[in-house]
Design a protein around this motif. Sequence first.
Motif, PDB file in Angstrom:
ATOM      1  N   PHE A   1      12.077  54.247  19.789  1.00 35.61           N
ATOM      2  CA  PHE A   1      11.331  53.672  21.073  1.00 35.61           C
ATOM      3  C   PHE A   1      10.289  53.005  20.042  1.00 35.61           C
ATOM      4  N   PHE A   2      10.337  53.505  18.293  1.00 30.06           N
ATOM      5  CA  PHE A   2       9.294  52.889  17.310  1.00 30.06           C
ATOM      6  C   PHE A   2      10.159  51.459  17.510  1.00 30.06           C
ATOM      7  N   GLU A   3      11.185  51.799  16.695  1.00 26.59           N
ATOM      8  CA  GLU A   3      12.039  49.826  16.342  1.00 26.59           C
ATOM      9  C   GLU A   3      11.408  48.537  18.181  1.00 26.59           C
ATOM     10  N   ASN A   4      11.476  49.671  18.782  1.00 26.47           N
ATOM     11  CA  ASN A   4      11.776  49.221  20.419  1.00 26.47           C
ATOM     12  C   ASN A   4      10.214  48.519  21.234  1.00 26.47           C
ATOM     13  N   ARG A   5       9.498  49.041  19.957  1.00 23.24           N
ATOM     14  CA  ARG A   5       7.955  48.879  19.666  1.00 23.24           C
ATOM     15  C   ARG A   5       7.104  49.495  21.684  1.00 23.24           C
ATOM     16  N   GLN A   6       7.588  50.549  21.384  1.00 23.50           N
ATOM     17  CA  GLN A   6       7.192  51.498  23.195  1.00 23.50           C
ATOM     18  C   GLN A   6       6.539  52.756  21.395  1.00 23.50           C
ATOM     19  N   LEU A   7       5.697  52.250  21.909  1.00 23.03           N
ATOM     20  CA  LEU A   7       5.240  53.149  20.354  1.00 23.03           C
ATOM     21  C   LEU A   7       4.371  54.406  20.858  1.00 23.03           C
ATOM     22  N   ASP A   8       3.724  54.756  22.202  1.00 19.95           N
ATOM     23  CA  ASP A   8       3.773  55.802  22.750  1.00 19.95           C
ATOM     24  C   ASP A   8       4.297  57.030  23.295  1.00 19.95           C
ATOM     25  N   MET A   9       5.557  56.403  23.826  1.00 22.55           N
ATOM     26  CA  MET A   9       7.059  57.172  23.516  1.00 22.55           C
ATOM     27  C   MET A   9       6.746  57.442  22.353  1.00 22.55           C
ATOM     28  N   ALA A  10       7.065  56.987  21.128  1.00 23.34           N
ATOM     29  CA  ALA A  10       8.054  57.744  19.909  1.00 23.34           C
ATOM     30  C   ALA A  10       6.587  58.196  19.514  1.00 23.34           C
TER      31      ALA A  10
END
Length: 82
Positions: free
Chosen positions: A41-50
């Motif tokens: 998630f972090f690498e895909n910039r889905q920060l809330d999910m990360a």
Amino acid sequence: MKSKTVLVLIMTFSLMISAISANAETVENEAQEWFEKGRIFFENRQLDMAIESFNKAIALNPNDAYAYNYLGRAYNDKGQLD
């Protein structure tokens, strides 16, 4: 009779130790899975999910420095520095 009782107690204790060990390994594996999901998630910039994933990893393994590091990085990237 005493030797049978002792044998039963030893076997019971041994089974309990095995069960505890297996459970600890399962929890550690689950924590690692949440951490890996968080990294994706972090690498895909889905920060809330990360952030959610890293928090779950930390709840399962509070000694995981990498999860804390990535959690901080995710909050930093969101601009949430408090």
